[in-house]
Design a protein around this motif. Structure first.
Motif, PDB file in Angstrom:
ATOM      1  N   GLY A  59       0.742  -1.089   0.106  1.00  0.00           N
ATOM      2  CA  GLY A  59       0.046   0.029  -0.056  1.00  0.00           C
ATOM      3  C   GLY A  59       0.806   1.242   0.040  1.00  0.00           C
ATOM      4  O   GLY A  59       0.284   2.432  -0.241  1.00  0.00           O
ATOM      5  N   GLY A  60       2.226   1.078   0.195  1.00  0.00           N
ATOM      6  CA  GLY A  60       3.000   2.371   0.167  1.00  0.00           C
ATOM      7  C   GLY A  60       3.504   2.845  -1.123  1.00  0.00           C
ATOM      8  O   GLY A  60       3.006   2.229  -2.099  1.00  0.00           O
ATOM      9  N   MET A  67       5.336   5.085  -7.921  1.00  0.00           N
ATOM     10  CA  MET A  67       4.861   3.864  -7.758  1.00  0.00           C
ATOM     11  C   MET A  67       3.860   3.837  -6.455  1.00  0.00           C
ATOM     12  O   MET A  67       4.452   4.179  -5.533  1.00  0.00           O
ATOM     13  CB  MET A  67       5.586   2.879  -7.547  1.00  0.00           C
ATOM     14  N   ASN A  68       2.664   3.852  -6.633  1.00  0.00           N
ATOM     15  CA  ASN A  68       1.606   3.871  -5.469  1.00  0.00           C
ATOM     16  C   ASN A  68       0.984   2.549  -5.452  1.00  0.00           C
ATOM     17  O   ASN A  68       1.012   1.828  -6.320  1.00  0.00           O
ATOM     18  CB  ASN A  68       0.628   5.063  -5.923  1.00  0.00           C
ATOM     19  N   GLY A 108      -3.005   2.526 -13.519  1.00  0.00           N
ATOM     20  CA  GLY A 108      -3.614   3.112 -12.255  1.00  0.00           C
ATOM     21  C   GLY A 108      -3.055   3.128 -10.967  1.00  0.00           C
ATOM     22  O   GLY A 108      -3.543   3.964 -10.209  1.00  0.00           O
ATOM     23  N   ARG A 109      -1.981   2.718 -10.954  1.00  0.00           N
ATOM     24  CA  ARG A 109      -0.938   2.354  -9.806  1.00  0.00           C
ATOM     25  C   ARG A 109       0.277   3.489  -9.843  1.00  0.00           C
ATOM     26  O   ARG A 109       0.773   3.815  -9.018  1.00  0.00           O
ATOM     27  CB  ARG A 109      -0.884   1.125  -8.992  1.00  0.00           C
ATOM     28  N   PHE A 113       8.263  -5.732 -19.141  1.00  0.00           N
ATOM     29  CA  PHE A 113       7.977  -4.272 -19.299  1.00  0.00           C
ATOM     30  C   PHE A 113       7.108  -3.624 -18.049  1.00  0.00           C
ATOM     31  O   PHE A 113       6.146  -4.186 -17.657  1.00  0.00           O
ATOM     32  CB  PHE A 113       7.211  -4.114 -20.641  1.00  0.00           C
ATOM     33  N   VAL A 114       7.575  -2.534 -17.734  1.00  0.00           N
ATOM     34  CA  VAL A 114       6.727  -1.864 -16.656  1.00  0.00           C
ATOM     35  C   VAL A 114       6.039  -0.720 -17.413  1.00  0.00           C
ATOM     36  O   VAL A 114       4.823  -0.458 -17.247  1.00  0.00           O
ATOM     37  CB  VAL A 114       7.256  -1.339 -15.645  1.00  0.00           C
ATOM     38  N   ALA A 115       6.716   0.449 -18.012  1.00  0.00           N
ATOM     39  CA  ALA A 115       6.122   1.796 -18.605  1.00  0.00           C
ATOM     40  C   ALA A 115       7.251   2.329 -19.465  1.00  0.00           C
ATOM     41  O   ALA A 115       8.131   2.188 -19.155  1.00  0.00           O
ATOM     42  CB  ALA A 115       5.852   2.675 -17.234  1.00  0.00           C
TER      43      ALA A 115
END
Length: 115
Positions: free
Chosen positions: A15-16, A82-83, A65-66, A47-49
Motif C-alpha cells: 500500500g505504500g 509507484m503507488n 492506475g497505480r 516491461f513496466v512503463a
C-alpha cells in the motif's frame, strides 16, 4: 561515455509508495524513449512503463492506475511514481533509454514490498 544513474528503490509496506529516478549523463545527440522494466526472482524481465520524447506513455496492465511515469527533458531524467504497491511488485527495476545511436540499460534498483 553515456551513463545511467538510478535511484529511489527500497523497502516499503504493501500500500505504500516509492519514486524511482533515472538520469542520463554524458555526451549524446538525442533521447527518444525512456522506460522502466523489472525482473522478479525466478522470472523473466518484464516491461513496466515507457514515455517517448513526444510524451506518449505506455503501461503494463499490471501497473495501470497505480504507477505513473514522467520525464524531465531538461535534466534527461525519467521518473516512476509507484503507488499502492503490492508484494508482487517486488523486483529489480531497471531503466532503459534509447535514442539516436543510443541504447542503455541501468544496473537496476531493488524494490521490495513486504510487511
Amino acid at each position: 561515455q553515456v551513463q545511467l544513474a538510478e535511484s529511489g528503490g527500497g523497502l516499503v509496506q504493501p500500500g505504500g509508495s516509492l519514486r524511482l529516478s533515472c538520469a542520463v549523463s554524458g555526451s549524446f545527440f538525442s533521447i527518444n524513449t525512456m522506460g522502466w522494466y523489472r525482473q522478479a526472482p525466478g522470472k523473466d524481465r518484464e516491461f513496466v512503463a515507457n514515455i517517448t520524447s513526444h510524451g506518449w506513455i505506455n503501461y503494463a496492465d499490471s501497473v495501470k492506475g497505480r504507477f505513473a511515469i514522467s520525464r524531465e527533458n531538461a535534466k534527461n531524467t525519467v521518473y516512476l511514481q509507484m503507488n499502492s504497491l503490492k508484494p508482487e511488485d517486488t523486483a529489480v527495476y531497471s531503466c532503459r533509454v534509447d535514442g539516436a545511436g543510443l541504447l542503455l540499460w541501468g544496473r537496476g534498483t531493488q524494490v521490495t514490498v513486504s510487511s
